[in-house]
Scaffold this motif. Structure first.
Motif, short mmCIF file in Angstrom:
data_model
loop_
_atom_site.label_atom_id
_atom_site.label_comp_id
_atom_site.label_asym_id
_atom_site.label_seq_id
_atom_site.Cartn_x
_atom_site.Cartn_y
_atom_site.Cartn_z
N UNK A 113 -0.86 -19.98 -6.10
CA UNK A 113 -0.68 -18.47 -5.83
C UNK A 113 -1.13 -18.43 -4.28
N UNK A 114 -0.52 -17.18 -3.49
CA UNK A 114 -0.90 -16.95 -2.16
C UNK A 114 -1.51 -15.66 -2.11
N UNK A 115 -2.68 -15.57 -1.93
CA UNK A 115 -3.40 -14.44 -1.98
C UNK A 115 -3.55 -13.76 -0.77
N UNK A 116 -3.55 -12.33 -0.59
CA UNK A 116 -3.61 -11.36 0.66
C UNK A 116 -3.64 -9.84 0.17
N UNK A 117 -3.55 -9.40 1.15
CA UNK A 117 -3.58 -7.70 1.13
C UNK A 117 -2.17 -7.44 1.63
N UNK A 118 -1.40 -6.48 0.76
CA UNK A 118 -0.20 -6.36 1.25
C UNK A 118 -0.33 -5.21 2.45
N UNK A 119 0.32 -5.65 3.48
CA UNK A 119 -0.02 -4.82 4.81
C UNK A 119 1.13 -3.77 5.01
N UNK A 120 2.28 -3.63 4.26
CA UNK A 120 3.40 -2.76 4.52
C UNK A 120 4.43 -3.07 3.40
N UNK A 121 4.78 -1.82 2.99
CA UNK A 121 5.89 -2.06 2.10
C UNK A 121 5.53 -2.28 0.64
N UNK A 122 6.85 -2.68 -0.22
CA UNK A 122 6.39 -3.03 -1.54
C UNK A 122 6.98 -4.26 -1.79
N UNK A 123 6.80 -4.81 -3.00
CA UNK A 123 7.22 -6.19 -3.50
C UNK A 123 7.22 -6.30 -4.91
N UNK A 124 8.39 -6.86 -5.50
CA UNK A 124 8.42 -6.88 -6.93
C UNK A 124 8.84 -8.25 -7.40
#
Length: 454
Positions: free
Chosen positions: A247-258
């Protein structure tokens, strides 16, 4: 309000010159909205009495560092949280001293509104104009001019109108529309027009400061911008329960992902599809800006810390040459040829400042081409060449991926905050006083708010 109804939030920052009363204003907001614990208020009363004051010094609710309390100044950014039945607030109280402008940049970088204070006796001063330019460059979309200490000019309407008009003209030159700038006469010490309307300003029919903060339109979360997430950590448990987990962990900086979204990984340009979105509380159907998540992709790719995962259609393009605006925060001046480190998201790389193309005079609102150097707190346009490609965005698209830090490679100190693609005012002026007096401005247009990487 029903039990299940959610209130929205507003991120705001204060700014202004020294002794304009920023901390007292924040303390007044906390006190009058009953956002202060009893023991905190008791401590403020006790210290105020020890100092011989007849009224509690509400600035003590904000200035938490010992040096701040002893000197009566704000040094660091103080974040305070409070709420009313209509809205919750995250407030950054920033310093007024010129040497702490870097902290003002930090506090304003995520703000949706900035409160600029002026002393009614002094009006708009050099630091007021500097802070207005900084928040405009950072894309803060709304301003409040709090004309403080109105009680010390006997609640004179003429003084208030003159100060408001001068600031409104300056804000307009920075690109702010008239509806985005509101002036309010206040006394933080007494409480006039902070939370409750004052009978001393019968000539003022506008809202109190709190009323304005509760009702000012808040820009929606920037989910309509392209998805971006910088990888902070690659998770490989290697346990019998999760033998193949990556898994690749981080904070969503912008937008959205599904799940099911096709994504590109920069700077390598790799492509894959989002298989699942994990959190500590379980998988998500979608993740939006500000959420910390772990993405699982359908392909096993060579992805590491600092890589940026984004939409395929509008993936950030890795570059090694960046034109950017810097707010220089070091006492040592910046000159062309300087070797620095650039920190963009979770990636840090070596860089060279090739050229200083312009310096912005925030007092006269003119640009001076080809400056020899940038000094402390000066704003300038530069060209930077990096040793490794960085997947940057224009700051107008995303504050997080359109911003970076300039770091001293020897000492590790932060030297500057950089904004990709933010133009200085394009004036047909050589920067001379005579030209500045007649120059017309190409305004800096505030952009919609989104978090910035620090």
């Amino acid at each position: 309000m029903s039990g299940g109804e959610q209130i929205d939030s507003l991120r705001l920052a204060t700014a202004g010159s020294v002794d304009d009363g920023k901390s007292t204003l924040v303390g007044r907001l906390l006190h009058d909205t009953k956002s202060v614990l009893a023991d905190q208020l008791e401590a403020v009363h006790r210290v105020s009495t020890e100092r011989g004051l007849t009224e509690p010094d509400l600035s003590l609710l904000v200035d938490g560092l010992r040096a701040e309390r002893e000197q009566g100044i704000t040094i660091d950014v103080a974040y305070r949280y409070f709420a009313t039945p209509r809205r919750s607030f995250v407030l950054a109280d920033t310093p007024g001293h010129v040497q702490y402008t870097r902290n003002t940049v930090t506090g304003a970088s995520t703000a949706q509104l900035a409160i600029l204070l002026v002393d009614a006796r002094r009006g708009v001063v050099e630091q007021t104009r500097r802070h207005a330019a900084v928040v405009a460059l950072l894309g803060v979309p709304r301003l409040v001019l709090a004309v403080n200490k109105i009680d010390l000019v006997d609640y004179d309407e003429t003084v208030f109108r003159a100060v408001s008009a001068e600031f409104a003209a300056h804000a307009a030159a920075l690109g702010y529309a008239a509806d985005d700038v509101v002036s309010i006469p206040v006394s933080a010490l007494v409480g006039d027009n902070v939370v409750t309307s004052s009978a001393n300003t019968g000539w003022y029919s506008g809202p109190t400061l709190l009323e304005h903060l509760e009702t000012v339109p808040v820009a929606p979360d920037p989910h309509e911008v392209p998805f971006r997430m910088a990888v902070q950590y690659v998770i490989r448990p290697r346990t019998p329960e999760y033998p193949d987990y990556r898994g690749y962990a981080g904070q969503v900086a912008a937008g959205l992902v599904r799940p099911g979204d096709e994504v590109a990984v920069q700077p390598a340009g790799l492509r894959s599809t989002v298989h699942r979105i994990d959190t500590a509380d379980g998988p998500l159907a979608e993740a939006v800006a500000g959420q910390s998540v772990t993405l699982l992709l359908t392909d096993e790719l060579d992805i590491g810390r600092g890589d940026v995962i984004g939409e395929v259609a509008e993936a950030p393009k890795p570059v090694t040459e960046i034109d950017a605006t810097l707010c220089w925060l070091s006492e040592r001046p910046l000159r062309a040829g300087a070797r620095v480190l650039i920190k963009h998201g979770a990636r840090t790389t070596q860089a060279v400042v090739d050229q200083l193309t312009a310096r912005f005079d925030e007092q006269r609102l003119v640009t001076i081409p080809d400056p020899a150097e940038l000094g402390l707190n000066e704003i300038g346009r530069v060209s930077v060449r990096t040793a490794e490609p960085l997947p940057v965005d224009d700051y107008a698209i995303s504050r997080r991926t359109g911003a970076f830090l300039v770091i001293d490679p020897a000492e590790g100190n932060t030297l500057a905050a950089g904004l990709v693609g933010v133009p200085l005012q394009a004036l047909q002026s050589d920067g001379s006083p005579a030209a500045a007096d007649t120059a017309t401005t190409d305004p800096i247009t505030p952009t919609e708010p989104a978090p910035v990487a620090t």
